[in-house]
Design an enzyme around this catalytic site. Sequence first.
Site, PDB file in Angstrom:
ATOM      1  N   LYS A  79       0.844  -1.199   0.000  1.00 12.96           N
ATOM      2  CA  LYS A  79       0.000   0.000   0.000  1.00 12.96           C
ATOM      3  C   LYS A  79       0.880   1.250   0.000  1.00 12.96           C
ATOM      4  O   LYS A  79       2.092   1.174   0.222  1.00 12.96           O
ATOM      5  CB  LYS A  79      -0.929  -0.015   1.204  1.00 12.96           C
ATOM      6  CG  LYS A  79      -0.212  -0.034   2.544  1.00 12.96           C
ATOM      7  CD  LYS A  79      -1.197  -0.138   3.698  1.00 12.96           C
ATOM      8  CE  LYS A  79      -0.461  -0.164   5.032  1.00 12.96           C
ATOM      9  NZ  LYS A  79      -1.369  -0.172   6.179  1.00 12.96           N
TER      10      LYS A  79
ATOM     11  N   ARG B 158     -10.202   0.169  14.939  1.00 13.79           N
ATOM     12  CA  ARG B 158      -9.990   0.950  13.716  1.00 13.79           C
ATOM     13  C   ARG B 158     -11.022   0.458  12.705  1.00 13.79           C
ATOM     14  O   ARG B 158     -12.144   0.951  12.693  1.00 13.79           O
ATOM     15  CB  ARG B 158      -8.544   0.787  13.233  1.00 13.79           C
ATOM     16  CG  ARG B 158      -8.156   1.760  12.133  1.00 13.79           C
ATOM     17  CD  ARG B 158      -6.686   1.696  11.812  1.00 13.79           C
ATOM     18  NE  ARG B 158      -6.242   0.379  11.355  1.00 13.79           N
ATOM     19  CZ  ARG B 158      -5.017   0.136  10.884  1.00 13.79           C
ATOM     20  NH1 ARG B 158      -4.121   1.122  10.829  1.00 13.79           N
ATOM     21  NH2 ARG B 158      -4.677  -1.075  10.485  1.00 13.79           N
TER      22      ARG B 158
ATOM     23  N   TYR C  70      16.599  29.449  10.196  1.00 13.67           N
ATOM     24  CA  TYR C  70      15.455  30.190  10.723  1.00 13.67           C
ATOM     25  C   TYR C  70      15.435  30.186  12.248  1.00 13.67           C
ATOM     26  O   TYR C  70      15.730  29.184  12.894  1.00 13.67           O
ATOM     27  CB  TYR C  70      14.150  29.575  10.229  1.00 13.67           C
ATOM     28  CG  TYR C  70      13.840  29.839   8.778  1.00 13.67           C
ATOM     29  CD1 TYR C  70      13.714  31.142   8.291  1.00 13.67           C
ATOM     30  CD2 TYR C  70      13.656  28.779   7.898  1.00 13.67           C
ATOM     31  CE1 TYR C  70      13.421  31.383   6.966  1.00 13.67           C
ATOM     32  CE2 TYR C  70      13.355  29.005   6.559  1.00 13.67           C
ATOM     33  CZ  TYR C  70      13.244  30.312   6.094  1.00 13.67           C
ATOM     34  OH  TYR C  70      12.954  30.548   4.778  1.00 13.67           O
TER      35      TYR C  70
ATOM     36  N   MET D  89      12.397  24.157   3.967  1.00 14.64           N
ATOM     37  CA  MET D  89      11.617  23.428   2.977  1.00 14.64           C
ATOM     38  C   MET D  89      12.482  22.715   1.948  1.00 14.64           C
ATOM     39  O   MET D  89      12.222  21.558   1.581  1.00 14.64           O
ATOM     40  CB  MET D  89      10.646  24.368   2.252  1.00 14.64           C
ATOM     41  CG  MET D  89       9.760  23.644   1.241  1.00 14.64           C
ATOM     42  SD  MET D  89       8.599  24.726   0.380  1.00 14.64           S
ATOM     43  CE  MET D  89       7.447  25.099   1.703  1.00 14.64           C
TER      44      MET D  89
END
Length: 390
Positions: free
Chosen positions: A49, A148, A268, A327
């Site tokens: 999957k 679930r 940052y 990023m």
Amino acid sequence: MADEVRYREAGPDARLAGGQLTIDLRALQANYRALSRIAGKAHTAGVVKADAYGLGAEAVVPALVEAGCDTFFVALPTEGIAVREAAPKARIYVLGGLFGREAAEVYAEAALVPVINTREEAAIWEAVGHAGGKPWPCAIHVDTGMNRLGLTMAEARALAEENALTGALRPVLIMSHLACADEREHPQNRLQLEAFRAVRALFSGVPASLANSAGIVLGRDFHFDMVRPGIALYGGSPGGRTGMHPVATTAARIVQIRHAAAGETVSYGATVTLERATIIAVASAGYADGLHRALSGSGVPLRAASAAGGQGFVHGRRVPILGRITMDLTMFDVTELGDGALAVGDTIELFGPNILLDEAAAAAGTISYELLTSMGRRFHRSYVSNDDEA
């Protein structure tokens, strides 16, 4: 004579990509065979999957077929259709169940086996079989403690009794899913095992499956007729068991070498202040590529496990991440390698044979599943295999 190594390329041009993702299909096949040996008489399926955990089902599935795998599990019918193209003769189970009456017809056309999770899904699949003149195969999923997906025990009992009379469904597998298999001594494992034994008794003669990757190493009691490894195929360490071969290696391209003075800050938030003159390698990979921001060397207030952050590997040494991952770029402290040791265009391993997948995931406060499936599509991909696979 060793088999000739074969490479297949995918994704962006290697000359233009910020990094390289290498998938060793030989290691994948070795992991499948090792898990099959552990499973003994139980059939070993392959969970593919999420595009084979982010590594590309179009390459992973044929490699597993070559290794002897003839049964696959996916989450969605669209994934099942893609796997069907790569494995025309395989049995393919769809864990997510049925997505309504119209979708059920697509399952039947592609010979996908739905994992029935509700009485409503069972009714839909009965109707599809009735319209086609015979019951279509399905799996029955019973919840034994995960809360679930799956039928409750009461629903499973009612369905079994009803189907014994009508034969409207043709179950070819009865299954459940372990919630705590990664923790070998967790009492939930034994509770679920006993509950699943009761489930199996309801569907006499139908093959049963309980164990995922970690469940396989819990022991033979958990194997039943089929095991369903996922992350272990791709190099994860199920239940802390080592010995799986690394399958995926990621390496980021160095785009700049910087020299910074003691007292300066990096990235940052200025969350790290350099305590010495530092050589910084700026690598072309960031959280847009799946290098989680939580791996940052500092400035991650939500990470409680460790302040150290992640590392890379280059020229035989580990190098720490400096400051926050951004990023598209990540900074590494390569001072210990010495001036001139690295150049623009060199690469830094993010995880692979030198920094194992589970270790990199733990440094980010997450699990290997999330790290693998987060890998973006900006890296060049190279699939490695042998010409003469058994």
